[in-house]
Scaffold this motif. Structure first.
Motif, PDB file in Angstrom:
ATOM      1  N   ARG A 101      25.720 -20.139 -24.529  1.00 12.75           N
ATOM      2  CA  ARG A 101      26.428 -19.312 -23.552  1.00 12.75           C
ATOM      3  C   ARG A 101      26.086 -19.746 -22.136  1.00 12.75           C
ATOM      4  O   ARG A 101      24.949 -20.138 -21.850  1.00 12.75           O
ATOM      5  CB  ARG A 101      26.070 -17.836 -23.758  1.00 12.75           C
ATOM      6  N   TYR A 147      31.209 -12.211 -19.029  1.00 14.70           N
ATOM      7  CA  TYR A 147      30.457 -13.070 -19.947  1.00 14.70           C
ATOM      8  C   TYR A 147      28.943 -12.930 -19.773  1.00 14.70           C
ATOM      9  O   TYR A 147      28.183 -13.719 -20.342  1.00 14.70           O
ATOM     10  CB  TYR A 147      30.884 -14.531 -19.752  1.00 14.70           C
ATOM     11  N   LEU A 212      35.665 -17.375 -25.377  1.00 21.75           N
ATOM     12  CA  LEU A 212      35.116 -16.033 -25.431  1.00 21.75           C
ATOM     13  C   LEU A 212      36.020 -15.062 -24.667  1.00 21.75           C
ATOM     14  O   LEU A 212      36.527 -15.374 -23.592  1.00 21.75           O
ATOM     15  CB  LEU A 212      33.708 -16.003 -24.823  1.00 21.75           C
ATOM     16  N   LYS A 213      36.219 -13.896 -25.237  1.00 23.19           N
ATOM     17  CA  LYS A 213      36.967 -12.807 -24.625  1.00 23.19           C
ATOM     18  C   LYS A 213      38.308 -13.238 -24.024  1.00 23.19           C
ATOM     19  O   LYS A 213      38.561 -13.045 -22.832  1.00 23.19           O
ATOM     20  CB  LYS A 213      36.108 -12.133 -23.553  1.00 23.19           C
ATOM     21  N   MET A 232      34.252 -14.041 -30.792  1.00 25.59           N
ATOM     22  CA  MET A 232      35.055 -14.205 -29.594  1.00 25.59           C
ATOM     23  C   MET A 232      34.821 -13.055 -28.616  1.00 25.59           C
ATOM     24  O   MET A 232      34.868 -13.231 -27.397  1.00 25.59           O
ATOM     25  CB  MET A 232      36.540 -14.300 -29.951  1.00 25.59           C
ATOM     26  N   SER A 233      34.597 -11.866 -29.148  1.00 23.19           N
ATOM     27  CA  SER A 233      34.252 -10.716 -28.329  1.00 23.19           C
ATOM     28  C   SER A 233      32.812 -10.326 -28.638  1.00 23.19           C
ATOM     29  O   SER A 233      32.154 -10.949 -29.465  1.00 23.19           O
ATOM     30  CB  SER A 233      35.209  -9.555 -28.597  1.00 23.19           C
TER      31      SER A 233
END
Length: 259
Positions: A101, A147, A212-213, A232-233
């Protein structure tokens, strides 16, 4: 540091706790919710990162090299590899899932328009950076990032985050995390160059790439290959094995919950 900024920082330090409670809707009404023009960087390039999760082994070499390169405070990270134990719903088998991340360097970054002094801005090559000489540490951008990729640097009292190691890219070097990745899981490059490795991989694996998101509409430019949809979330997860603490021993809880 000039006297005016020193005085302002003194006031900000007193108001930091309260600032965290200011609703972002109030910033929109203040008239600073438009994306300002991009500046600096090479307008002919658009940098992005592709992370091949099939090659990530969770060694945290990227985390360590980034920490050293960018001199982040102890307990704060510009990038990290979150690790999850995933249980198969039918068989009960346990597998480990790695999720690197970092800042997603979005095309529509929500952190940029909320900055009241335009200290957070997007370069013409797509990299989102922070001007530490201008930032007043109000933490609006920290709240705005979906994020959890930003923090207030306790040493500088300004916003801090991944910059794709723009200072290295500008002189032809790879970001520290990319250079140190033992599995070659992190690929960075120019999407405007059809012959770049990232462009070729994006074309080859287009149907399998995830971000992501995506529902946030930020158009993130960190792409994942080999990621399950449930990640993804924000996934439901409990901390295990190890946690991250400050120098005072306070638990940070870096996983999706709380950072």
């Amino acid at each position: 540091m000039d006297k005016i900024r020193r005085a302002l920082l003194g006031q900000i330090a007193k108001l930091t706790a309260g600032a965290a409670l200011v609703p972002l809707s109030s910033l929109a009404s203040a008239g600073i919710n438009d994306q300002p023009p991009r500046r600096e960087g090479d307008p002919s390039k658009r940098y992005a990162m592709l992370i091949d999760l099939r090659a990530c082994i969770g060694c945290q070499a990227c985390t360590v090299s980034c920490h050293i390169e960018n001199e982040a405070p102890l307990g704060s990270f510009r990038t990290i590899v979150s690790q999850y134990e995933v249980e198969h719903e039918e068989t009960g088998d346990i597998a480990t899932f790695m999720l690197p991340r970092l800042c997603n360097h979005c095309d529509n970054p929500p952190c940029v328009p909320v900055c009241p002094v335009e200290a957070t801005f997007q370069r013409q090559d797509g990299i989102v950076v922070v001007d530490n000489d201008v930032c007043v540490g109000c933490a609006y951008c920290v709240q705005a990032c979906p994020y959890d990729a930003r923090f207030i640097n306790e040493h500088t009292q300004t916003a801090d985050k991944c910059t794709f190691c723009a200072h290295r890219l500008d002189v032809g070097l790879l970001p520290a995390c990319v250079e140190s990745c033992v599995g070659g899981a992190r690929i960075i490059g120019d999407l405007n160059d059809p012959d770049s490795q990232i462009s070729r991989m994006m074309k080859e694996h287009y149907e399998d790439l995830m971000v992501l998101k995506p529902e946030m509409g930020t158009s993130p430019h960190v792409f994942y290959l080999g990621m399950e949809e449930r990640f993804m979330s924000r996934p439901q997860a409990k901390p295990a094995i190890w946690d991250v603490r400050t120098q005072e021993g306070e638990e940070i809880g870096y996983e999706f919950d709380g950072h």
